[in-house]
Write a protein that holds these residues in place. Structure first.
Motif, mmCIF file in Angstrom:
data_model
loop_
_atom_site.group_PDB
_atom_site.id
_atom_site.type_symbol
_atom_site.label_atom_id
_atom_site.label_comp_id
_atom_site.label_asym_id
_atom_site.label_seq_id
_atom_site.Cartn_x
_atom_site.Cartn_y
_atom_site.Cartn_z
ATOM 1 N N MET A 19 0.468 -1.254 0.214
ATOM 2 C CA MET A 19 -0.195 0.057 0.104
ATOM 3 C C MET A 19 1.280 0.996 -0.201
ATOM 4 S SD MET A 19 -2.976 -0.761 -0.122
ATOM 5 C CE MET A 19 -3.753 0.777 0.764
ATOM 6 N N GLY A 20 2.667 1.394 0.075
ATOM 7 C CA GLY A 20 3.003 2.674 -0.101
ATOM 8 C C GLY A 20 3.173 2.814 1.526
ATOM 9 N N LEU A 21 2.585 2.649 2.320
ATOM 10 C CA LEU A 21 2.464 3.139 4.480
ATOM 11 C C LEU A 21 3.439 3.134 4.226
ATOM 12 C CD1 LEU A 21 -0.386 1.948 4.798
ATOM 13 C CD2 LEU A 21 -0.714 4.044 3.967
ATOM 14 N N ASN A 22 4.974 2.297 4.685
ATOM 15 C CA ASN A 22 6.330 2.511 4.869
ATOM 16 C C ASN A 22 6.997 1.566 4.530
ATOM 17 O OD1 ASN A 22 8.357 1.756 6.293
ATOM 18 N ND2 ASN A 22 7.242 0.436 7.972
ATOM 19 N N PRO A 23 8.238 2.440 3.355
ATOM 20 C CA PRO A 23 9.141 2.284 2.241
ATOM 21 C C PRO A 23 9.785 0.901 2.661
ATOM 22 C CG PRO A 23 9.648 4.592 4.122
ATOM 23 C CD PRO A 23 7.699 3.617 3.850
ATOM 24 N N ASP A 24 10.062 1.101 4.104
ATOM 25 C CA ASP A 24 11.136 -0.324 5.087
ATOM 26 C C ASP A 24 10.529 -1.022 4.932
ATOM 27 O OD1 ASP A 24 12.435 1.780 5.627
ATOM 28 O OD2 ASP A 24 11.935 2.182 7.922
ATOM 29 N N VAL A 25 8.821 -1.571 4.147
ATOM 30 C CA VAL A 25 8.479 -2.561 4.552
ATOM 31 C C VAL A 25 8.579 -3.728 2.719
ATOM 32 C CG1 VAL A 25 5.792 -4.027 5.222
ATOM 33 C CG2 VAL A 25 7.615 -2.858 6.351
ATOM 34 N N ARG A 26 8.672 -4.710 2.357
ATOM 35 C CA ARG A 26 8.607 -5.075 1.342
ATOM 36 C C ARG A 26 6.949 -5.316 0.689
ATOM 37 N NH1 ARG A 26 11.507 -10.684 0.411
ATOM 38 N NH2 ARG A 26 10.279 -11.046 -1.654
ATOM 39 N N CYS A 27 7.227 -5.045 -0.699
ATOM 40 C CA CYS A 27 5.972 -5.170 -1.202
ATOM 41 C C CYS A 27 4.937 -6.279 -0.852
ATOM 42 C CB CYS A 27 5.765 -4.691 -2.089
ATOM 43 S SG CYS A 27 5.804 -2.539 -2.929
ATOM 44 N N GLY A 28 6.462 -7.750 -1.488
ATOM 45 C CA GLY A 28 5.551 -9.363 -1.402
ATOM 46 C C GLY A 28 5.703 -9.787 0.658
ATOM 47 N N MET A 29 5.269 -11.428 0.109
ATOM 48 C CA MET A 29 5.800 -12.110 1.069
ATOM 49 C C MET A 29 6.876 -11.990 2.171
ATOM 50 S SD MET A 29 2.892 -14.889 0.040
ATOM 51 C CE MET A 29 0.917 -14.334 -0.876
ATOM 52 N N SER A 30 6.062 -12.044 3.496
ATOM 53 C CA SER A 30 7.513 -12.674 3.668
ATOM 54 C C SER A 30 8.595 -14.294 4.230
ATOM 55 C CB SER A 30 7.482 -11.610 4.989
ATOM 56 O OG SER A 30 6.206 -12.062 6.033
ATOM 57 N N GLU A 31 7.052 -14.570 3.832
ATOM 58 C CA GLU A 31 7.631 -16.326 3.647
ATOM 59 C C GLU A 31 6.272 -16.603 3.098
ATOM 60 O OE1 GLU A 31 8.516 -18.177 7.444
ATOM 61 O OE2 GLU A 31 6.465 -19.142 7.559
ATOM 62 N N VAL A 32 6.755 -18.117 2.875
ATOM 63 C CA VAL A 32 5.206 -18.423 1.633
ATOM 64 C C VAL A 32 6.041 -20.047 2.374
ATOM 65 C CG1 VAL A 32 4.622 -19.646 -0.729
ATOM 66 C CG2 VAL A 32 5.061 -16.955 -0.364
ATOM 67 N N ARG A 33 4.395 -21.003 3.080
ATOM 68 C CA ARG A 33 4.988 -21.709 3.249
ATOM 69 C C ARG A 33 3.418 -23.126 3.016
ATOM 70 N NH1 ARG A 33 3.895 -18.253 7.317
ATOM 71 N NH2 ARG A 33 1.740 -18.308 6.836
#
Length: 78
Positions: A19-33
């Motif tokens: 959503m572009g609210l935090n530039p330090d957070v990646r756009c994609g998934m942090s983990e896929v199980r």
């Protein structure tokens, strides 16, 4: 004899990234199980080896695990 093979996928994503609210957070998934489901007449050991073989040849797993260039060939405005 393989009667059924399916995979459940689940992942974690922080909406602040896409959503572009935090530039330090990646756009994609942090983990896929993944949770494979297999129905066959093989032994447990053979079924696990088969699932590992499928995992090693899976194009989706490969694309997720390894950087893949994304090329935008054109933009079509209609």
């Amino acid at each position: 004899e393989l009667e059924y093979f399916g995979v459940d996928l689940e992942g974690d994503v922080d909406p602040d990234g896409f959503m572009g609210l935090n530039p330090d957070v990646r756009c994609g998934m942090s983990e896929v199980r993944i949770t494979p489901h297999i129905k066959c007449n093989a032994s447990d050991e053979e079924a696990r080896a088969f699932v590992e073989f499928i995992k090693s040849r899976c194009p989706v797993s490969d694309n997720i695990a390894n950087p893949t260039p994304i090329v935008m060939s054109s933009i079509v405005v209609e």
